[in-house]
Design a protein around this motif. Structure first.
Motif, short mmCIF file in Angstrom:
data_model
loop_
_atom_site.label_atom_id
_atom_site.label_comp_id
_atom_site.label_asym_id
_atom_site.label_seq_id
_atom_site.Cartn_x
_atom_site.Cartn_y
_atom_site.Cartn_z
N LEU A 22 56.54 29.48 55.66
CA LEU A 22 56.79 30.33 54.56
C LEU A 22 57.92 29.68 53.93
N ILE A 23 57.88 29.18 52.69
CA ILE A 23 58.93 28.94 51.84
C ILE A 23 59.40 29.55 50.70
N GLU A 24 60.74 30.02 50.51
CA GLU A 24 61.31 30.94 49.54
C GLU A 24 62.43 30.19 48.92
N ASN A 25 62.56 29.92 47.79
CA ASN A 25 63.73 29.60 46.75
C ASN A 25 64.16 28.15 47.31
N GLY A 26 62.96 27.52 47.69
CA GLY A 26 63.13 26.07 48.06
C GLY A 26 63.51 25.88 49.56
N ARG A 27 63.66 26.95 50.32
CA ARG A 27 64.05 26.89 51.88
C ARG A 27 62.94 27.46 52.71
N MET A 349 60.88 8.15 62.06
CA MET A 349 60.55 7.89 60.74
C MET A 349 61.51 9.31 59.77
N SER A 350 62.19 10.15 60.55
CA SER A 350 62.81 11.19 59.85
C SER A 350 64.17 11.58 60.44
N GLY A 351 63.77 12.35 61.55
CA GLY A 351 65.15 12.85 62.28
C GLY A 351 66.12 11.87 62.55
N ALA A 352 65.79 10.82 63.26
CA ALA A 352 66.67 9.68 63.41
C ALA A 352 67.70 9.30 62.32
N ALA A 353 67.08 9.03 61.10
CA ALA A 353 67.95 8.50 59.96
C ALA A 353 68.84 9.69 59.82
N LYS A 354 68.31 10.93 59.46
CA LYS A 354 68.96 11.84 59.32
C LYS A 354 70.40 12.11 60.06
N ARG A 355 69.97 11.87 61.43
CA ARG A 355 71.33 12.10 62.52
C ARG A 355 72.06 10.73 62.20
N ILE A 356 71.66 9.50 62.29
CA ILE A 356 72.49 8.57 62.16
C ILE A 356 73.34 8.36 60.73
N PHE A 357 72.79 8.85 59.90
CA PHE A 357 73.48 8.32 58.52
C PHE A 357 73.99 9.68 58.05
N LYS A 358 73.88 10.84 59.02
CA LYS A 358 74.56 12.17 58.90
C LYS A 358 74.19 12.71 57.30
N LEU A 359 72.98 12.46 57.05
CA LEU A 359 72.41 12.76 55.58
C LEU A 359 72.60 14.40 55.45
N THR A 360 73.30 14.75 54.61
CA THR A 360 73.35 16.16 54.05
C THR A 360 72.44 16.50 52.93
N ASN A 361 71.78 17.73 52.72
CA ASN A 361 70.95 18.26 51.89
C ASN A 361 69.41 17.55 52.11
N VAL A 362 69.29 17.46 53.23
CA VAL A 362 67.88 16.84 53.67
C VAL A 362 67.34 17.86 54.88
N GLY A 363 66.05 18.33 54.51
CA GLY A 363 65.69 19.38 55.36
C GLY A 363 64.70 18.62 56.69
N MET A 406 46.71 9.74 56.41
CA MET A 406 46.85 9.68 55.09
C MET A 406 47.79 11.07 54.55
N THR A 407 48.46 11.06 53.77
CA THR A 407 49.14 12.34 53.24
C THR A 407 48.38 13.19 52.47
N VAL A 408 48.59 14.50 52.85
CA VAL A 408 47.77 15.66 52.05
C VAL A 408 48.71 16.15 51.07
N LEU A 409 49.97 16.36 51.37
CA LEU A 409 50.98 17.13 50.53
C LEU A 409 52.60 16.73 50.77
N THR A 410 53.51 16.64 49.97
CA THR A 410 54.58 16.45 49.95
C THR A 410 55.40 17.44 49.05
N LEU A 411 56.48 17.93 49.90
CA LEU A 411 57.39 18.94 49.13
C LEU A 411 58.52 18.59 49.22
N VAL A 412 59.67 18.66 47.95
CA VAL A 412 60.99 18.23 48.12
C VAL A 412 61.66 19.54 47.79
N ASN A 413 62.52 20.32 48.43
CA ASN A 413 63.11 21.51 47.94
C ASN A 413 61.96 22.48 47.69
N GLY A 414 60.96 22.46 48.28
CA GLY A 414 59.92 23.39 48.24
C GLY A 414 59.07 23.29 46.98
#
Ligand SMILES: NC(=O)N[C@@H](CC(=O)O)C(=O)O
Ligand SMILES: [Zn+2]
Length: 421
Positions: A22-27, A349-363, A406-414
């Motif tokens: 469930l996504i509300e207000n982009g979160r 393909m996701s979590g490692a990059a966030k962790r290693i580069f300390k990415l902010t504002n990335v869900g 193959m990708t079905v759906l991609t959401l950015v900030n909801g």
């Protein structure tokens, strides 16, 4: 407005389970309780993952918009399930001062996904005079890289690392000693000999990594190796990590999937930098990822025009597109066959990059996170078709391959940024 992604499954609390996101207000509001919302999308048991992160893409705008634009490159990323991408600085003009860099950040806001912008290490990416690192950090640089070129001058590299260590910023290294590449266009070896073209030796990469590991140890900088490709490089990084050096590295899908024995004729769809290496090197990349020496997968999405890639191995530019095929190709080759656990691929393909580069504002698909989400169809086969690409580039050696995932759906900030028709 709320949105419910119903009847999916994903990796949560250490296991795969049914998810109703469930996504509300982009979160992300909840992961498995909700049954209703303003809008509902039935995922029909597709895989839900955190939005993928690709720390290595080339968007070409400004300067080379015949190859790609921020709009087409970021749409291609969304098509591949990526919600955050790291854009390289080999642009024209090169964003090597605060004013140009701020301009670049503004341009990037038109992208379909979140774009983190690399700043160059040296002015005009010439490998000589360093940029003003502090100024570019303040302007919003996420990391520094002269990608596309190695930095041959050891003093320039040493001073760069000293300053970036002080600023707590990563140095991302396209490791290549131009004095050792022998003007090669593919890997040095039997294939180059057979096709009669000059070959790039492994040492052109590995020797520069060796030097840079020494400098990284002396400075303490976070030293990240882009697109690692040789077994010797991987072994050096393995030893460096064991010795506590602050090094990380990435590998591309193509260095995991192909080697120079796949090049059977003069076809520039197989030409990129670093080149496809030997089978031994490819297997070392796979093993390096599995034992943790290699930290993450990044595509090095490098679009060029059809015309440029028709020029043949000697004349065509280096690079292949990767955003739109990465997940499906790797899923099909390594997960569907039982070689990798699916959760590892998602992490690489996701979590490692966030962790290693300390990415902010990335869900990361956690309650309260920005709703950056990807959904993949693991059930139905599809054929890779350049006609379906949203990138301007069609330069892929994988056209025509049958894949799952193959990708079905991609959401950015909801918000829906890609949905399969
Ligand atoms: N990876 C590539 O083959 N090409 C990259 C630049 C580079 O990294 O050499 C490009 O910008 O086209
Ligand atoms: Zn590069």
């Amino acid at each position: 407005m709320s949105l419910l992604l119903k009847n999916g499954f994903g990796y949560l609390a250490g296991k795969f389970q049914d998810l109703n996101v469930l996504i509300e207000n982009g979160r992300v509001e909840s992961l498995n309780q909700a049954t209703t919302a303003d809008n509902i999308i039935d995922l029909q048991h597709a895989l839900i993952t955190p939005g993928l992160i690709d720390v290595h893409v080339h968007l070409r705008e400004p300067g080379f918009t015949n190859k790609e634009t921020i709009k087409t490159g970021s749409s291609a990323a969304a098509h591949g399930g990526f919600t955050t991408i790291g854009a390289m600085a080999n642009l024209n003009p090169v964003p090597d001062n605060a004013q140009q860099f701020s301009q670049q950040i503004k341009l990037n806001q038109s992208g379909a996904v979140k774009i983190k912008q690399y700043a160059p290490v040296t002015k005009q990416r010439q490998g000589q005079a360093c940029v003003n690192f502090g100024e570019l950090k303040n302007a919003g640089a996420f990391a520094f890289s002269d990608d596309g070129s190695g930095i041959d001058n050891a003093r320039v590299m040493f001073e760069t690392m000293q300053q970036l260590a002080h600023l707590h910023m990563p140095l991302c290294d396209h490791a290549q000693d131009m004095n050792l590449t022998n003007a090669g266009v593919i890997n040095a070896g039997p294939t180059a000999q057979k096709l009669g073209v000059p070959g790039v030796n492994n040492v052109s990469e590995t020797a520069q990594i060796a030097r840079n590991l020494v400098l990284a140890q002396a400075t303490g900088v976070h030293y990240h190796v882009c697109h690692v490709s040789t077994k010797e490089s991987i072994e050096l990084i393995r030893i460096a990590k064991a010795n506590g050096i602050n090094v990380t590295c990435e590998v591309t899908p193509h260095h995991l999937l192909l080697d120079d024995t796949d090049i059977v004729e003069d076809n520039a769809q197989f030409k990129m930098n670093p080149p496809l290496r030997s089978q031994e090197d490819r297997l070392a990349c796979v093993a390096g990822l599995m034992d943790g020496t290699i930290d993450l997968i990044a595509t090095d999405h490098a679009p060029h025009t059809d015309r440029e890639k028709q020029l043949g191995l000697l004349e065509s530019p280096n690079g292949i597109v990767g955003s739109e095929t990465a997940f499906a190709l790797l899923y099909t080759k390594f997960v569907k066959t039982g070689i990798w656990p699916l959760e590892n691929l998602i992490e690489w393909m996701s979590g490692a990059a966030k962790r290693i580069f300390k990415l902010t504002n990335v869900g990361q698909l956690k309650i309260g996170d920005p709703a950056d989400v990807a959904v993949f169809d693991l059930e139905h086969a599809a054929t890779i078709d350049a006609g379906q690409f949203l990138s301007k580039g069609h330069n892929s050696p994988f056209i025509g391959q049958q894949v799952y995932g193959m990708t079905v759906l991609t959401l950015v900030n909801g918000q829906v940024v890609y949905r399969r028709k």
